[in-house]
Design a protein around this motif. Structure first.
Motif, PDB file in Angstrom:
ATOM      1  N   ALA A  69       0.810  -1.224   0.000  1.00 16.73           N
ATOM      2  CA  ALA A  69       0.000   0.000   0.000  1.00 16.73           C
ATOM      3  C   ALA A  69       0.845   1.278   0.000  1.00 16.73           C
ATOM      4  CB  ALA A  69      -0.930  -0.004   1.209  1.00 16.73           C
ATOM      5  N   HIS A  70       2.138   1.156   0.327  1.00 18.96           N
ATOM      6  CA  HIS A  70       3.010   2.341   0.361  1.00 18.96           C
ATOM      7  C   HIS A  70       3.740   2.550  -0.958  1.00 18.96           C
ATOM      8  CE1 HIS A  70       2.134   2.426   4.596  1.00 18.96           C
ATOM      9  NE2 HIS A  70       2.586   1.195   4.722  1.00 18.96           N
ATOM     10  N   THR A  71       3.451   1.723  -1.969  1.00 18.41           N
ATOM     11  CA  THR A  71       4.188   1.787  -3.238  1.00 18.41           C
ATOM     12  C   THR A  71       3.308   2.388  -4.327  1.00 18.41           C
ATOM     13  OG1 THR A  71       4.828  -0.481  -2.609  1.00 18.41           O
ATOM     14  CG2 THR A  71       5.750   0.376  -4.632  1.00 18.41           C
ATOM     15  N   THR A  72       3.891   3.296  -5.090  1.00 12.78           N
ATOM     16  CA  THR A  72       3.206   3.811  -6.280  1.00 12.78           C
ATOM     17  C   THR A  72       3.942   3.320  -7.514  1.00 12.78           C
ATOM     18  OG1 THR A  72       2.434   5.787  -5.127  1.00 12.78           O
ATOM     19  CG2 THR A  72       2.467   5.887  -7.523  1.00 12.78           C
ATOM     20  N   VAL A  73       3.177   2.729  -8.436  1.00 16.27           N
ATOM     21  CA  VAL A  73       3.738   2.166  -9.661  1.00 16.27           C
ATOM     22  C   VAL A  73       3.132   2.879 -10.856  1.00 16.27           C
ATOM     23  CG1 VAL A  73       4.027   0.048 -11.028  1.00 16.27           C
ATOM     24  CG2 VAL A  73       3.836  -0.107  -8.535  1.00 16.27           C
ATOM     25  N   LEU A  74       3.979   3.337 -11.767  1.00 14.50           N
ATOM     26  CA  LEU A  74       3.492   3.876 -13.037  1.00 14.50           C
ATOM     27  C   LEU A  74       3.681   2.792 -14.102  1.00 14.50           C
ATOM     28  CD1 LEU A  74       3.957   7.338 -14.630  1.00 14.50           C
ATOM     29  CD2 LEU A  74       4.572   5.320 -15.946  1.00 14.50           C
ATOM     30  N   ILE A  75       2.617   2.479 -14.844  1.00 12.59           N
ATOM     31  CA  ILE A  75       2.712   1.481 -15.910  1.00 12.59           C
ATOM     32  C   ILE A  75       2.464   2.174 -17.241  1.00 12.59           C
ATOM     33  CG2 ILE A  75       1.764  -0.663 -16.877  1.00 12.59           C
ATOM     34  CD1 ILE A  75       1.060  -1.487 -13.995  1.00 12.59           C
ATOM     35  N   ASN A  76       3.477   2.167 -18.104  1.00 12.91           N
ATOM     36  CA  ASN A  76       3.354   2.745 -19.440  1.00 12.91           C
ATOM     37  C   ASN A  76       2.980   1.631 -20.414  1.00 12.91           C
ATOM     38  OD1 ASN A  76       3.543   4.731 -21.490  1.00 12.91           O
ATOM     39  ND2 ASN A  76       5.582   3.977 -22.030  1.00 12.91           N
ATOM     40  N   GLY A  77       1.970   1.891 -21.240  1.00  8.10           N
ATOM     41  CA  GLY A  77       1.462   0.818 -22.107  1.00  8.10           C
ATOM     42  C   GLY A  77       0.533  -0.082 -21.318  1.00  8.10           C
ATOM     43  N   ALA A  78      -0.266   0.541 -20.438  1.00  2.00           N
ATOM     44  CA  ALA A  78      -1.037  -0.226 -19.455  1.00  2.00           C
ATOM     45  C   ALA A  78      -2.182  -1.033 -20.062  1.00  2.00           C
ATOM     46  CB  ALA A  78      -1.595   0.722 -18.380  1.00  2.00           C
ATOM     47  N   ALA A  79      -2.604  -0.713 -21.290  1.00  2.00           N
ATOM     48  CA  ALA A  79      -3.749  -1.427 -21.870  1.00  2.00           C
ATOM     49  C   ALA A  79      -3.338  -2.672 -22.644  1.00  2.00           C
ATOM     50  CB  ALA A  79      -4.540  -0.497 -22.781  1.00  2.00           C
ATOM     51  N   GLY A  80      -2.056  -2.834 -22.921  1.00  7.08           N
ATOM     52  CA  GLY A  80      -1.608  -3.974 -23.724  1.00  7.08           C
ATOM     53  C   GLY A  80      -1.556  -5.260 -22.921  1.00  7.08           C
ATOM     54  N   GLY A  81      -1.036  -6.312 -23.545  1.00  5.93           N
ATOM     55  CA  GLY A  81      -1.009  -7.635 -22.912  1.00  5.93           C
ATOM     56  C   GLY A  81      -0.299  -7.633 -21.570  1.00  5.93           C
ATOM     57  N   VAL A  82       0.979  -7.241 -21.557  1.00  2.00           N
ATOM     58  CA  VAL A  82       1.741  -7.208 -20.299  1.00  2.00           C
ATOM     59  C   VAL A  82       1.179  -6.140 -19.373  1.00  2.00           C
ATOM     60  CG1 VAL A  82       3.994  -6.716 -19.258  1.00  2.00           C
ATOM     61  CG2 VAL A  82       3.853  -8.106 -21.343  1.00  2.00           C
ATOM     62  N   GLY A  83       0.900  -4.965 -19.924  1.00  2.00           N
ATOM     63  CA  GLY A  83       0.491  -3.833 -19.103  1.00  2.00           C
ATOM     64  C   GLY A  83      -0.777  -4.088 -18.300  1.00  2.00           C
ATOM     65  N   HIS A  84      -1.810  -4.649 -18.937  1.00  2.00           N
ATOM     66  CA  HIS A  84      -3.087  -4.792 -18.218  1.00  2.00           C
ATOM     67  C   HIS A  84      -3.005  -5.879 -17.155  1.00  2.00           C
ATOM     68  CE1 HIS A  84      -4.302  -8.341 -20.612  1.00  2.00           C
ATOM     69  NE2 HIS A  84      -5.431  -8.412 -19.943  1.00  2.00           N
ATOM     70  N   LEU A  85      -2.119  -6.866 -17.349  1.00  2.01           N
ATOM     71  CA  LEU A  85      -1.932  -7.899 -16.314  1.00  2.01           C
ATOM     72  C   LEU A  85      -1.037  -7.379 -15.196  1.00  2.01           C
ATOM     73  CD1 LEU A  85      -1.717 -10.981 -18.686  1.00  2.01           C
ATOM     74  CD2 LEU A  85      -3.602 -10.394 -17.153  1.00  2.01           C
ATOM     75  N   ALA A  86      -0.014  -6.602 -15.550  1.00  2.00           N
ATOM     76  CA  ALA A  86       0.864  -6.000 -14.531  1.00  2.00           C
ATOM     77  C   ALA A  86       0.062  -5.067 -13.624  1.00  2.00           C
ATOM     78  CB  ALA A  86       2.006  -5.240 -15.198  1.00  2.00           C
ATOM     79  N   LEU A  87      -0.828  -4.289 -14.214  1.00  2.00           N
ATOM     80  CA  LEU A  87      -1.682  -3.379 -13.432  1.00  2.00           C
ATOM     81  C   LEU A  87      -2.461  -4.171 -12.377  1.00  2.00           C
ATOM     82  CD1 LEU A  87      -4.126  -0.771 -15.048  1.00  2.00           C
ATOM     83  CD2 LEU A  87      -4.680  -2.002 -12.987  1.00  2.00           C
ATOM     84  N   GLN A  88      -3.050  -5.279 -12.814  1.00  2.00           N
ATOM     85  CA  GLN A  88      -3.877  -6.068 -11.887  1.00  2.00           C
ATOM     86  C   GLN A  88      -3.031  -6.755 -10.810  1.00  2.00           C
ATOM     87  OE1 GLN A  88      -7.317  -8.197 -13.950  1.00  2.00           O
ATOM     88  NE2 GLN A  88      -6.001  -7.637 -15.680  1.00  2.00           N
ATOM     89  N   LEU A  89      -1.829  -7.216 -11.171  1.00  2.00           N
ATOM     90  CA  LEU A  89      -0.949  -7.841 -10.160  1.00  2.00           C
ATOM     91  C   LEU A  89      -0.499  -6.800  -9.137  1.00  2.00           C
ATOM     92  CD1 LEU A  89       1.212 -10.277 -12.318  1.00  2.00           C
ATOM     93  CD2 LEU A  89      -0.597 -10.892 -10.694  1.00  2.00           C
ATOM     94  N   ALA A  90      -0.191  -5.586  -9.603  1.00  2.00           N
ATOM     95  CA  ALA A  90       0.221  -4.525  -8.672  1.00  2.00           C
ATOM     96  C   ALA A  90      -0.936  -4.171  -7.729  1.00  2.00           C
ATOM     97  CB  ALA A  90       0.688  -3.295  -9.451  1.00  2.00           C
TER      98      ALA A  90
END
Length: 336
Positions: A170-191
């Motif tokens: 909860a103390h971490t902020t992550v910026l995901i570039n290309g968040a809608a693509g294959g890796v990006g949308h799964l990385a967003l959900q894992l974070a």
């Protein structure tokens, strides 16, 4: 009489989507440690088009070896048809999914049948269909190995430093570039699963999609520059990469980290001056990690978004869709 041949997509030469041919070829025999899978769906990933165009984007010394003609593809979901004598984890009739033999180009999943190393497979989550399962392996394992757990000791061909995921909470902020693509949308959900705050960068068409997946903040890169709006983030996961990746270094706080999924172009003096680190890894097949991801897919904690599906015979059209970009989730070939 049992069937001895199958349909598969093959490359006989390198080039654009038009070189993908729908051929009749022998059904492979599973070797030691392998199972024969009847493919129901095959995911499409960037390495498939790198292979198709001759890997002109990779330094020659890092290009995997292969012979033409070759069946492309690494990701599949399907049903076990036969099991080698030395395999105990799977039985005929099991539904499985996997990323096969990556980082080599011997996955051969654009086909009706494939011989798959049992260690690269996991049981398909019962809660999702073959199309969604086929979209998960490479993109999901890339997100997992970058963000959650590396899971292997292989050095990267592109850097000396070992990649280390940043602990997310909860103390971490992550910026995901290309968040809608294959890796990006799964990385967003894992974070989000780990409790992190996520800033998603994509084009405006994807805003509601990314909000639904849990993004806390959305930046439309066609209208504003993320590096001017965002500061003091702990981690940037750049699923786009390339020469523009460096601009995201300015969004990090001191001690922060940037993970380029595709090659970035970084200057060691600049990263030292900003007190940030840049590391990456190359995704590798891993059935055990895929089983962990499968549990999240089964419960709906993480879901695979499907951009579009195409029949195996229409692989050319699927690659043309990929070339147009702005993909939301995954493109998948339906086989049976």
């Amino acid at each position: 009489m049992p069937k001895h041949t199958m349909r598969a997509i093959r490359l006989h030469e390198h080039g654009g989507p038009g070189v993908l041919r729908y051929d009749e070829v022998p059904i492979p025999e599973p070797g030691p440690g392998e199972v024969l899978v009847r493919v129901h769906a095959a995911g499409i990933n960037p390495p498939d088009w790198y292979l198709r165009d001759g890997m002109s984007n990779l330094p020659p010394e890092t290009r995997p070896k292969f012979d033409l003609p070759v069946i492309p593809g690494t990701d599949l979901s399907g049903v076990v048809e036969a099991v080698a004598a030395d395999v105990d984890g799977f039985s005929v009739g099991d539904e499985v999914f996997g990323l096969l033999r990556f980082p080599s180009f011997d996955g051969h999943t654009y086909a009706e049948y494939v011989a798959a190393p049992a260690s690269d497979l996991a049981l398909k989550p019962a809660g999702i269909d073959h199309v969604h399962a086929a979209g998960a392996p490479m993109a999901g394992l890339t997100a997992w190995q970058f963000l959650i757990e590396l899971g292997h000791d292989h050095p990267s061909p592109f850097q000396a430093a070992k990649h280390r995921p940043v602990p997310l909470d909860a103390h971490t902020t992550v910026l995901i570039n290309g968040a809608a693509g294959g890796v990006g949308h799964l990385a967003l959900q894992l974070a989000k699963w780990k409790g992190a705050r996520v800033i998603a960068v994509a084009s405006g068409a994807h805003e509601s999609f990314l909000s639904e997946l849990g993004a806390d903040e959305f930046i439309d890169y066609t209208k504003s520059r993320p590096e001017e709006l965002v500061h003091d983030v702990d981690l940037v996961l750049d699923a786009v990469g390339g020469p523009d990746s460096r601009r995201f270094l300015r969004t990090l706080k001191r001690g922060g980290a940037q993970f380029p999924v595709f090659f970035g172009d970084f200057d060691e003096e600049e990263t030292a001056e900003l007190s940030v680190t840049v590391t990456a890894t190359q995704v590798r097949s891993n059935g055990a990690q895929l089983a962990e991801l499968g549990r999240l897919l089964d419960t709906g904690t993480v879901r695979v978004a499907i951009d579009s599906t195409f029949a195996l015979a229409d692989a050319r059209a699927a690659h043309e869709r990929a070339a147009r970009g702005h993909i939301q989730g995954k493109i998948v070939l339906t086989v049976a």
